[in-house]
Motif scaffolding. Structure first.
Motif, PDB file in Angstrom:
ATOM      1  N   LEU A  53     -47.821   5.404 -21.322  1.00 13.75           N
ATOM      2  CA  LEU A  53     -46.653   5.756 -20.520  1.00 13.75           C
ATOM      3  C   LEU A  53     -45.858   6.882 -21.172  1.00 13.75           C
ATOM      4  O   LEU A  53     -45.863   7.056 -22.386  1.00 13.75           O
ATOM      5  CB  LEU A  53     -45.762   4.529 -20.322  1.00 13.75           C
ATOM      6  N   VAL A  54     -45.174   7.662 -20.316  1.00 12.35           N
ATOM      7  CA  VAL A  54     -44.327   8.766 -20.767  1.00 12.35           C
ATOM      8  C   VAL A  54     -42.973   8.614 -20.082  1.00 12.35           C
ATOM      9  O   VAL A  54     -42.892   8.399 -18.876  1.00 12.35           O
ATOM     10  CB  VAL A  54     -44.942  10.133 -20.391  1.00 12.35           C
ATOM     11  N   ASP A  55     -41.906   8.706 -20.871  1.00 18.15           N
ATOM     12  CA  ASP A  55     -40.543   8.680 -20.342  1.00 18.15           C
ATOM     13  C   ASP A  55     -39.822   9.903 -20.874  1.00 18.15           C
ATOM     14  O   ASP A  55     -40.135  10.415 -21.955  1.00 18.15           O
ATOM     15  CB  ASP A  55     -39.800   7.417 -20.805  1.00 18.15           C
ATOM     16  N   SER A  56     -38.832  10.396 -20.102  1.00 21.04           N
ATOM     17  CA  SER A  56     -38.050  11.529 -20.576  1.00 21.04           C
ATOM     18  C   SER A  56     -36.591  11.326 -20.213  1.00 21.04           C
ATOM     19  O   SER A  56     -36.252  10.577 -19.296  1.00 21.04           O
ATOM     20  CB  SER A  56     -38.562  12.846 -19.977  1.00 21.04           C
ATOM     21  N   ALA A  57     -35.721  12.005 -20.963  1.00 20.43           N
ATOM     22  CA  ALA A  57     -34.280  11.966 -20.717  1.00 20.43           C
ATOM     23  C   ALA A  57     -33.722  13.354 -20.991  1.00 20.43           C
ATOM     24  O   ALA A  57     -34.191  14.057 -21.894  1.00 20.43           O
ATOM     25  CB  ALA A  57     -33.604  10.936 -21.612  1.00 20.43           C
ATOM     26  N   SER A  58     -32.717  13.747 -20.219  1.00 16.15           N
ATOM     27  CA  SER A  58     -32.088  15.044 -20.449  1.00 16.15           C
ATOM     28  C   SER A  58     -31.257  14.989 -21.730  1.00 16.15           C
ATOM     29  O   SER A  58     -30.790  13.921 -22.145  1.00 16.15           O
ATOM     30  CB  SER A  58     -31.203  15.428 -19.262  1.00 16.15           C
ATOM     31  N   ILE A  59     -31.108  16.145 -22.375  1.00 22.46           N
ATOM     32  CA  ILE A  59     -30.270  16.274 -23.553  1.00 22.46           C
ATOM     33  C   ILE A  59     -29.070  17.122 -23.146  1.00 22.46           C
ATOM     34  O   ILE A  59     -29.220  18.274 -22.734  1.00 22.46           O
ATOM     35  CB  ILE A  59     -31.027  16.942 -24.716  1.00 22.46           C
ATOM     36  N   GLY A  60     -27.869  16.542 -23.247  1.00 24.24           N
ATOM     37  CA  GLY A  60     -26.651  17.238 -22.843  1.00 24.24           C
ATOM     38  C   GLY A  60     -26.215  18.281 -23.854  1.00 24.24           C
ATOM     39  O   GLY A  60     -26.759  18.378 -24.961  1.00 24.24           O
TER      40      GLY A  60
END
Length: 76
Positions: free
Chosen positions: A55-62
């Protein structure tokens, strides 16, 4: 925050540095890969309580380094 030991390169001295807690991963994972691409933090594969994962998950970096909500990406 979490305290982590750090050493200045070549100094031989160790000190503690406070690291901020960030968004929790969507599932427990260890031995995973990570990458930052185009302003997103990606967490790929690794070992979960259910075994090895693709699995691959991503999140934005503010702009201040804060981690946004996680979203699922295409598996490896």
């Amino acid at each position: 925050s979490v305290a982590a030991p750090v050493a200045a390169q070549g100094s031989g001295e160790e000190a503690e540095m406070a690291l901020p807690r960030v968004a929790k991963l969507p599932r427990p994972m260890q031995m995973h890969g990570t990458a930052v691409v185009a302003g997103r933090l990606y967490v790929m594969g690794g070992e979960s309580p259910d075994g090895w994962s693709n699995l691959v998950d991503s999140a934005s970096i503010g702009p201040e380094g804060q981690i946004g909500p996680w979203r699922s990406e295409r598996p490896l």
